[in-house]
Design a protein around this motif. Structure first.
Motif, PDB file in Angstrom:
ATOM      1  N   PRO A   1       0.832  -1.208   0.000  1.00  0.00           N
ATOM      2  CA  PRO A   1       0.000   0.000   0.000  1.00  0.00           C
ATOM      3  C   PRO A   1       0.864   1.254   0.000  1.00  0.00           C
ATOM      4  O   PRO A   1       1.914   1.291   0.644  1.00  0.00           O
ATOM      5  CB  PRO A   1      -0.807  -0.123   1.302  1.00  0.00           C
ATOM      6  N   VAL A   2       0.441   2.273  -0.694  1.00  0.00           N
ATOM      7  CA  VAL A   2       1.261   3.461  -0.885  1.00  0.00           C
ATOM      8  C   VAL A   2       1.533   4.200   0.414  1.00  0.00           C
ATOM      9  O   VAL A   2       2.527   4.912   0.544  1.00  0.00           O
ATOM     10  CB  VAL A   2       0.591   4.394  -1.924  1.00  0.00           C
ATOM     11  N   ASP A   3       0.650   4.036   1.408  1.00  0.00           N
ATOM     12  CA  ASP A   3       0.836   4.738   2.679  1.00  0.00           C
ATOM     13  C   ASP A   3       1.455   3.868   3.770  1.00  0.00           C
ATOM     14  O   ASP A   3       1.523   4.273   4.928  1.00  0.00           O
ATOM     15  CB  ASP A   3      -0.503   5.296   3.175  1.00  0.00           C
ATOM     16  N   MET A   4       1.958   2.694   3.420  1.00  0.00           N
ATOM     17  CA  MET A   4       2.576   1.802   4.411  1.00  0.00           C
ATOM     18  C   MET A   4       3.894   2.384   4.896  1.00  0.00           C
ATOM     19  O   MET A   4       4.672   2.933   4.123  1.00  0.00           O
ATOM     20  CB  MET A   4       2.800   0.412   3.812  1.00  0.00           C
ATOM     21  N   ASP A   5       4.163   2.277   6.196  1.00  0.00           N
ATOM     22  CA  ASP A   5       5.417   2.765   6.760  1.00  0.00           C
ATOM     23  C   ASP A   5       6.593   1.970   6.195  1.00  0.00           C
ATOM     24  O   ASP A   5       6.500   0.769   5.968  1.00  0.00           O
ATOM     25  CB  ASP A   5       5.388   2.637   8.285  1.00  0.00           C
ATOM     26  N   GLN A   6       7.708   2.674   5.971  1.00  0.00           N
ATOM     27  CA  GLN A   6       8.862   2.034   5.340  1.00  0.00           C
ATOM     28  C   GLN A   6       9.422   0.878   6.160  1.00  0.00           C
ATOM     29  O   GLN A   6       9.974  -0.077   5.607  1.00  0.00           O
ATOM     30  CB  GLN A   6       9.956   3.064   5.082  1.00  0.00           C
ATOM     31  N   GLU A   7       9.269   0.934   7.480  1.00  0.00           N
ATOM     32  CA  GLU A   7       9.750  -0.172   8.311  1.00  0.00           C
ATOM     33  C   GLU A   7       8.942  -1.434   8.048  1.00  0.00           C
ATOM     34  O   GLU A   7       9.488  -2.536   7.973  1.00  0.00           O
ATOM     35  CB  GLU A   7       9.682   0.216   9.787  1.00  0.00           C
ATOM     36  N   GLU A   8       7.619  -1.275   7.880  1.00  0.00           N
ATOM     37  CA  GLU A   8       6.769  -2.414   7.564  1.00  0.00           C
ATOM     38  C   GLU A   8       7.080  -2.940   6.162  1.00  0.00           C
ATOM     39  O   GLU A   8       7.048  -4.147   5.922  1.00  0.00           O
ATOM     40  CB  GLU A   8       5.298  -1.995   7.660  1.00  0.00           C
TER      41      GLU A   8
ATOM     42  N   ALA B   1      10.018  -2.878   4.743  1.00  0.00           N
ATOM     43  CA  ALA B   1      11.261  -3.639   4.868  1.00  0.00           C
ATOM     44  C   ALA B   1      11.007  -5.024   5.451  1.00  0.00           C
ATOM     45  O   ALA B   1      11.613  -6.015   5.022  1.00  0.00           O
ATOM     46  CB  ALA B   1      12.252  -2.867   5.744  1.00  0.00           C
ATOM     47  N   LEU B   2      10.102  -5.105   6.414  1.00  0.00           N
ATOM     48  CA  LEU B   2       9.788  -6.401   7.009  1.00  0.00           C
ATOM     49  C   LEU B   2       9.145  -7.344   5.993  1.00  0.00           C
ATOM     50  O   LEU B   2       9.403  -8.545   5.996  1.00  0.00           O
ATOM     51  CB  LEU B   2       8.854  -6.209   8.210  1.00  0.00           C
ATOM     52  N   ARG B   3       8.323  -6.807   5.107  1.00  0.00           N
ATOM     53  CA  ARG B   3       7.712  -7.648   4.068  1.00  0.00           C
ATOM     54  C   ARG B   3       8.766  -8.161   3.086  1.00  0.00           C
ATOM     55  O   ARG B   3       8.723  -9.319   2.667  1.00  0.00           O
ATOM     56  CB  ARG B   3       6.630  -6.862   3.321  1.00  0.00           C
ATOM     57  N   PHE B   4       9.683  -7.290   2.709  1.00  0.00           N
ATOM     58  CA  PHE B   4      10.756  -7.723   1.815  1.00  0.00           C
ATOM     59  C   PHE B   4      11.580  -8.824   2.468  1.00  0.00           C
ATOM     60  O   PHE B   4      11.961  -9.801   1.819  1.00  0.00           O
ATOM     61  CB  PHE B   4      11.651  -6.527   1.465  1.00  0.00           C
ATOM     62  N   GLN B   5      11.860  -8.669   3.756  1.00  0.00           N
ATOM     63  CA  GLN B   5      12.658  -9.661   4.457  1.00  0.00           C
ATOM     64  C   GLN B   5      11.896 -10.976   4.611  1.00  0.00           C
ATOM     65  O   GLN B   5      12.448 -12.054   4.372  1.00  0.00           O
ATOM     66  CB  GLN B   5      13.053  -9.118   5.828  1.00  0.00           C
TER      67      GLN B   5
ATOM     68  N   HIS C   1      18.980   0.071   2.634  1.00  0.00           N
ATOM     69  CA  HIS C   1      19.209   1.319   3.360  1.00  0.00           C
ATOM     70  C   HIS C   1      18.190   1.484   4.484  1.00  0.00           C
ATOM     71  O   HIS C   1      18.520   1.946   5.579  1.00  0.00           O
ATOM     72  CB  HIS C   1      19.133   2.504   2.409  1.00  0.00           C
ATOM     73  N   ILE C   2      16.947   1.113   4.208  1.00  0.00           N
ATOM     74  CA  ILE C   2      15.883   1.275   5.205  1.00  0.00           C
ATOM     75  C   ILE C   2      16.138   0.380   6.409  1.00  0.00           C
ATOM     76  O   ILE C   2      15.980   0.795   7.562  1.00  0.00           O
ATOM     77  CB  ILE C   2      14.507   0.956   4.594  1.00  0.00           C
ATOM     78  N   ILE C   3      16.526  -0.865   6.171  1.00  0.00           N
ATOM     79  CA  ILE C   3      16.785  -1.801   7.272  1.00  0.00           C
ATOM     80  C   ILE C   3      17.900  -1.261   8.161  1.00  0.00           C
ATOM     81  O   ILE C   3      17.791  -1.265   9.395  1.00  0.00           O
ATOM     82  CB  ILE C   3      17.149  -3.198   6.721  1.00  0.00           C
ATOM     83  N   GLN C   4      18.960  -0.772   7.540  1.00  0.00           N
ATOM     84  CA  GLN C   4      20.072  -0.215   8.308  1.00  0.00           C
ATOM     85  C   GLN C   4      19.628   1.026   9.084  1.00  0.00           C
ATOM     86  O   GLN C   4      19.951   1.193  10.260  1.00  0.00           O
ATOM     87  CB  GLN C   4      21.223   0.134   7.367  1.00  0.00           C
ATOM     88  N   GLU C   5      18.867   1.884   8.421  1.00  0.00           N
ATOM     89  CA  GLU C   5      18.410   3.125   9.049  1.00  0.00           C
ATOM     90  C   GLU C   5      17.494   2.858  10.226  1.00  0.00           C
ATOM     91  O   GLU C   5      17.642   3.448  11.298  1.00  0.00           O
ATOM     92  CB  GLU C   5      17.684   3.959   7.992  1.00  0.00           C
ATOM     93  N   GLU C   6      16.527   1.950  10.053  1.00  0.00           N
ATOM     94  CA  GLU C   6      15.563   1.675  11.119  1.00  0.00           C
ATOM     95  C   GLU C   6      16.215   0.975  12.303  1.00  0.00           C
ATOM     96  O   GLU C   6      15.886   1.250  13.454  1.00  0.00           O
ATOM     97  CB  GLU C   6      14.404   0.819  10.580  1.00  0.00           C
ATOM     98  N   ALA C   7      17.144   0.060  12.024  1.00  0.00           N
ATOM     99  CA  ALA C   7      17.827  -0.645  13.120  1.00  0.00           C
ATOM    100  C   ALA C   7      18.641   0.330  13.961  1.00  0.00           C
ATOM    101  O   ALA C   7      18.590   0.315  15.193  1.00  0.00           O
ATOM    102  CB  ALA C   7      18.728  -1.743  12.558  1.00  0.00           C
TER     103      ALA C   7
END
Length: 479
Positions: free
Chosen positions: A240-247, A249-253, A280-286
């Motif tokens: 979804p276009v409004d999904m948080d980037q952390e979520e 990243a979790l879907r990709f993982q 980049h997002i995974i590194q940033e969020e961690a």
């Protein structure tokens, strides 16, 4: 001339000779970081006015390494380096650069230059450059862009920060489901406006809603007359276009994705996200969660001192307030401490061990929440698990601390008191370390931001209360 020399092309020889002048191993260390000597040499050449020599050295670097060079230079040296580089300060270099350093350099460029650089990037990278600019500067840059590029970036900026809409790329390949593999191949070859960087093709229905996806390898290995709908994979993970980037990243993982379609509220395909952005997002969020636990703000060494000070001092003032709770409890037992000085010597041990136990549990819990491993389905199981671990740890530490105290002070009762206090405080620390972040998460608050303050307050207060209270109850001292 031997056979190997005959097989070499003149341009290959020229490249080899050029590399012999500045071998790459003199620039990077074994961890692929720029060597200090190389950084000093380049800056020295720039300061000495030998711009061409500096450009020659810098020009051999990857854009990411050039970005590192700017980050390693002092703030007052960066404008000089930018002037030396000139057009070598490309869009790819800016995209790889630290946010704070990039902001410094963007301030040196005219809106037309920023617009030209942003136009060379994917939409997500262009947005990363423009989104943090002041409103008037941002508007000037957008006005200098081509209408198509401007529309794409304005659309991206309309979505919340750190959402899939900001992260996605607009350039993708989508085909209708009724075409054949041959039709797709012909379009890929003939349409010069198509993006050149993609891993899969999205198949859409007449309403432009994704109905499947097809990897390039499948297309290349399939006869031309086969319908694309017979080759595509219908199961897909839509973002979804409004999904948080952390979520995201979790879907990709979780689903081991290379790329994924982004859809609007009507289910229409509006973009795609690729795994290189997710790294980049995974590194940033961690890193963000760890820094929030410590109250260190963004934790960036390039962050301005004023911003770092503001972020940290707020946290320290909050800690000061919670520390007053523990000091108040100690004050209630002032008379007891005066009668037995050993209590004052042992109090920090009780509070310190309890605090460490709470921090251990807190770190595990916050990570589990961030990774979606801790949900409503297993919350109580997690609490019971931490309670069990806390009791085991408490019993072990109590035995060691109690025995040592009894022998050192020749007072078995004092040893029993500190042992009992250790069990109580470590148990409380385990419960607080899992319950507090869970509660904050249920209240839609970030558990990484405030949990450590409350856990520290709980372990300190309960540690002092348990130790001094048990000392009074046991008759070692009186209030």
């Amino acid at each position: 001339m031997d056979e190997r020399e005959e097989s070499q092309r003149p341009e290959d020889v020229a490249i080899a000779e050029e590399r012999d002048d500045f071998p790459l191993e003199t620039e990077l260390d074994e961890d692929d970081r720029l060597k200090p000597d190389f950084v000093r040499d380049v800056i020295g050449l720039a300061e000495a006015g030998e711009g061409e020599a500096a450009r020659e050295r810098i020009g051999r670097l990857h854009p990411a390494d050039i970005a590192d060079l700017f980050e390693l230079a002092r703030s007052d040296e960066r404008p000089m380096l930018a002037a030396v580089l000139g057009d070598m300060l490309s869009a790819d270099v800016l995209a790889e650069m630290n946010d704070y350093v990039r902001e410094e350099l963007i301030d040196l460029l005219a809106p037309e230059q920023v617009a030209e650089l942003a136009s060379e990037l994917d939409t997500d990278d262009a947005v990363a450059i423009i989104e943090d600019m002041e409103a008037d500067e941002q508007q000037a840059v957008l006005e200098a862009m081509q209408p198509e590029d401007r529309a794409a970036i304005e659309d991206a900026l309309s979505f919340p920060e750190e959402s899939a809409g900001r992260l996605m790329q607009r350039d993708l390949v989508a085909v209708p489901e009724h075409v054949t593999v041959g039709d797709v191949i012909d379009r890929l070859r003939e349409d010069a406006d198509l993006t050149s960087d993609f891993w899969e093709i999205f198949v859409v229905d007449p309403m432009h809603r994704p109905v499947g996806s097809c990897q390039l390898s499948w297309i290349l290995r399939t006869p031309r007359d086969i319908a694309i709908s017979d080759v595509m994979r219908r199961e897909q993970t839509l973002i979804p276009v409004d999904m948080d980037q952390e979520e995201v990243a979790l879907r990709f993982q979780k689903y081991a994705l290379i790329s994924a379609a982004v859809v609007d509220k009507a289910g229409r395909l509006v973009g795609m996200i690729t795994v290189d952005d997710i790294v980049h997002i995974i590194q940033e969020e961690a890193g963000e969660d760890i820094l929030r636990l410590s109250g260190a703000g963004d934790g960036d060494i390039n962050e301005p001192i004023r911003e770092t000070y503001t972020a940290r001092v707020r946290w320290l003032i909050a800690n000061l307030g919670t520390a007053l709770v523990a000091s108040t409890i100690v004050g209630l037992f002032g008379g007891a401490i005066e009668q037995m000085v050993a209590l004052a010597a042992l109090m920090p041990i009780v509070a310190g061990v309890g605090g460490n136990a709470g921090t251990q549990t807190l770190a595990v819990t916050v990570r589990a929440l961030a990774m979606n491993q801790l949900t409503d389905s297993n919350s109580w199981r997690a609490i019971w698990r931490e309670m069990t671990i806390a009791l085991l740890n408490g019993a072990t530490i109590a035995l060691v601390a109690g025995t040592a105290t009894a022998l050192w002070f020749a007072n078995p009762t004092l040893g029993a008191v500190i042992g009992a206090a250790m069990i109580v405080n470590i148990f409380v620390a385990g419960v607080a370390g899992v319950a507090i972040p869970l509660l904050l998460d249920r209240l839609d608050q970030d558990p990484a931001v405030a949990s450590s303050i409350f856990v520290t307050m709980t372990t300190d207060s309960m540690g002092f209360l348990a130790f001094l209270g048990l000392a009074v109850l046991s008759g070692l001292t009186t209030l």
